[in-house]
Design an enzyme around this catalytic site. Structure first.
Site, short mmCIF file in Angstrom:
data_model
loop_
_atom_site.label_atom_id
_atom_site.label_comp_id
_atom_site.label_asym_id
_atom_site.label_seq_id
_atom_site.Cartn_x
_atom_site.Cartn_y
_atom_site.Cartn_z
N GLU A 123 -13.04 -6.83 35.51
CA GLU A 123 -11.97 -7.23 36.57
C GLU A 123 -12.38 -6.92 37.79
OE1 GLU A 123 -8.18 -5.58 35.40
OE2 GLU A 123 -8.24 -5.72 33.29
N GLU A 134 -6.69 0.26 28.51
CA GLU A 134 -6.20 1.18 29.17
C GLU A 134 -5.39 2.38 28.22
OE1 GLU A 134 -3.88 0.00 32.46
OE2 GLU A 134 -5.73 -0.97 33.17
#
Ligand code: GLA
Length: 463
Positions: free
Chosen positions: A372, A261
């Site tokens: 995920e 991220e």
């Protein structure tokens, strides 16, 4: 004579008028009816409804289990109805149906109405497909790892988690126990206990271990947040951490998310993290280089290095920035793959959005990890229990993404990882970032470890 002429004239006017009316009738196109939401939905049927179409004498109703009406229920194949509704019966509980109508006169049939989707209540009584995920995946011409996010507490021998993991999954990612704030207690000081157990579990059970994640702004240990040295000394600490962890697990962990991220949600900028502030915009490349160097020095030449991020399928400005970083890492020859988190909903992203995103990674020759995956069904907090409608919508969405993933070229496949086992333990409702307003059912197993329709959807996506 005069009256005879008048009579002829009147007849002529009538005749002409009659002709023109007939012409009008023939030319008038029968309007298309509008189908409406059903009423009285129950376990074996519902009342289908539609609007009146002027001049129509009746309506032709179709009911199908497929949205494109490839097969139509025999009793409702152009069923002629004179009313503006029809009670459809004899259906199966907990099942998705679609209906549409056409208007009819003696001479004409209109176009099809819009399609209405309806899910019957109750249960269809058909058990979910009990096939184990990895068993079906491993029979594919080009298989991939089926991953699960885990916590060390779930790995005790004989627990339902353990049994399901070993039956169904071929890869694990630690949900949070292999992050920097869990492993690094001080400069050069490590607590390996938990992470070692996770890695050993994978290694002894022949389950792939994906390392998640070396550098993430939300898992910075307090000592590093408070670090008072220079920026160069800060970078040296990060280098030391990456080097030590990659070395410790060399040959035991097959892949690492090196940076998680790094891109902001707005404006296509780098996320303003402590790493960006202390190390500058090249920090992502530096971290990858350090990880690569450590692996090679430890004799592991096949470690796979991933960049991992979220929401790139819908946020195109972010997607562009992520791919600019990937390009940079590719040019430096330090990256192997990209992780698309895919914390999705039953409505978003669309199939086309996901395909566009993944295909950019294919074009770059990167391995792809759907890293995920979970699929929310209550992001608006509009349901208080898991409805049949959402159950089937979620199943379709799981099927869709598995199909997309399975269609990738063999060289680009790595793993498709589900972010948690049981609905009642998912992070989704508790996330402050997601700001999720209520309960949800985003995973493949319910709170009793029973497989859900989403699990069957996963299996169907492999067909
Ligand atoms: C992000 C991180 C994961 C995890 C989830 C929440 O997606 O990448 O490691 O923390 O949030 O479970």
């Amino acid at each position: 004579m005069k009256s005879k002429f008048l009579l002829m004239l009147i007849s002529l006017v009538f005749f002409l008028n009659a002709c023109s009316k007939d012409d009008n009738d023939a030319a008038e196109i029968l309007e298309t009816p509008v189908a409406n939401a059903p009423k009285d939905v129950n376990d074996n049927g519902f009342k289908a409804k539609w609007n009146y179409v002027s001049h129509s004498k009746s309506y032709l109703l179709d009911v199908s289990t497929s949205e494109d009406f490839t097969t139509i229920l025999p009793n409702y194949n152009s069923k002629e109805v004179t009313d503006l509704n029809e009670v459809v019966t004899g259906l199966t509980g907990g099942t998705q149906y679609y209906y549409r109508v056409r208007a009819k006169t003696e001479a004409q049939i209109s176009d099809y109405s819009n399609v209405i989707s309806v899910v019957t209540t109750g249960s269809n009584g058909i058990p979910e497909d009990p096939t184990f995920l990895k068993v079906k995946v491993n029979k594919l011409a080009n298989p991939f790892f089926v991953g699960m996010a885990i916590k060390v507490s779930q790995l005790t021998n004989g627990t339902p988690y353990d049994v399901i993991l070993r039956n169904e999954f071929s890869s694990i990612s630690a949900e949070y126990e292999m992050k920097m704030d869990q492993i690094s207690t001080a400069s050069g000081v490590y607590n390996w206990t938990v992470a070692d157990k996770i890695v050993a579990y994978g290694n002894t059970n022949n389950i792939n271990v994906h390392g998640h994640a070396l550098v993430w702004h939300n898992a910075v240990p307090q000592w590093l947040k408070d670090f008072s040295g220079t920026d160069a000394e800060f970078a040296a600490e990060v280098k030391k951490y990456i080097t030590d962890v990659v070395t410790h697990y060399a040959g035991k962990v097959k892949s690492w998310d090196v940076v998680n991220e790094a891109v902001d949600d707005n404006g296509g900028a780098m996320r303003n993290t402590i790493f960006l502030q202390r190390m500058g915009p090249n920090y992502v490349k530096d971290c990858f280089q350090w990880a690569r160097n450590a692996a090679i020095a430890a004799g592991d030449t096949s470690l796979l290095l991933f960049y991992n991020d979220y929401a790139t399928s819908t946020n195109i400005v972010k997607q562009d920035k992520v791919f600019a970083i990937l390009e940079d890492l590719k040019t430096a020859k330090v990256i192997d793959g990209v992780g698309f988190q895919m914390h999705n909903t039953y409505l978003s992203p669309t199939k086309a959005q996901i395909e566009t995103d993944l295909n950019r990674a294919v074009a770059k020759g990167l391995k792809i990890h759907v890293s995920e995956l979970d699929i929310q069904v209550n992001q608006f907090n509009d349901i208080s229990s898991f409805t049949n409608e959402r159950r089937l919508a979620q199943k379709a969405k799981y099927k869709e993404i598995v199909k997309i993933y399975n269609a990738l070229p063999a060289a680009n496949k790595y793993a498709l990882t589900i972010w948690g086992m049981k609905d009642n333990e998912s992070w989704i409702p508790y996330s402050t970032e997601l700001n999720h307003p209520g309960n949800d059912w985003p995973l493949l197993y319910d709170s009793n470890f029973a497989v859900k329709s989403s699990h069957t959807g996963f299996l169907e996506g492999l067909d």
